[in-house]
Motif scaffolding. Sequence first.
Motif: not given
Length: 81
Positions: A5-6, A34-42, A51-61, A68-69
Motif C-alpha cells: 500500500e501507498c 513502508e518501503v515495499n509499498g512505496l517502491v511498488e507504487a514508484l 517520500i516517507i514522512i515521519t515524526m522526526n527521522q531523516e534518512d535516505e533509503i 526514498i527520502h
Amino acid sequence: MEKGECDFVVKEKNKVTNAIQVCIEVSQENLPREVNGLVEALTFFDLEEGIIITMNQEDEIIQDEKKIHVIPAWKWFIPEK
C-alpha cells in the motif's frame, strides 16, 4: 498496484508526480511494509524517488534502484527557499 500500500500519490496535470508514505517512525518492524509499498507504487507510476514522512527521522533509503527520502513532517511542511 498488487500487494503493498501507498498512503498518498500526488497527481499534477493528469500525471502522478510523487508517492508518499506516512508513519510515526520507521523501525525494523515496519520498514519492509513502508518501503515495499512505496517502491511498488514508484515502480507502478514509473517514478524514481518517493517520500516517507515521519515524526522526526531523516534518512535516505535506496531499494530496487528507487530513492526514498525519509523526512520529518515539520521539514516537509516548510517550503524550501
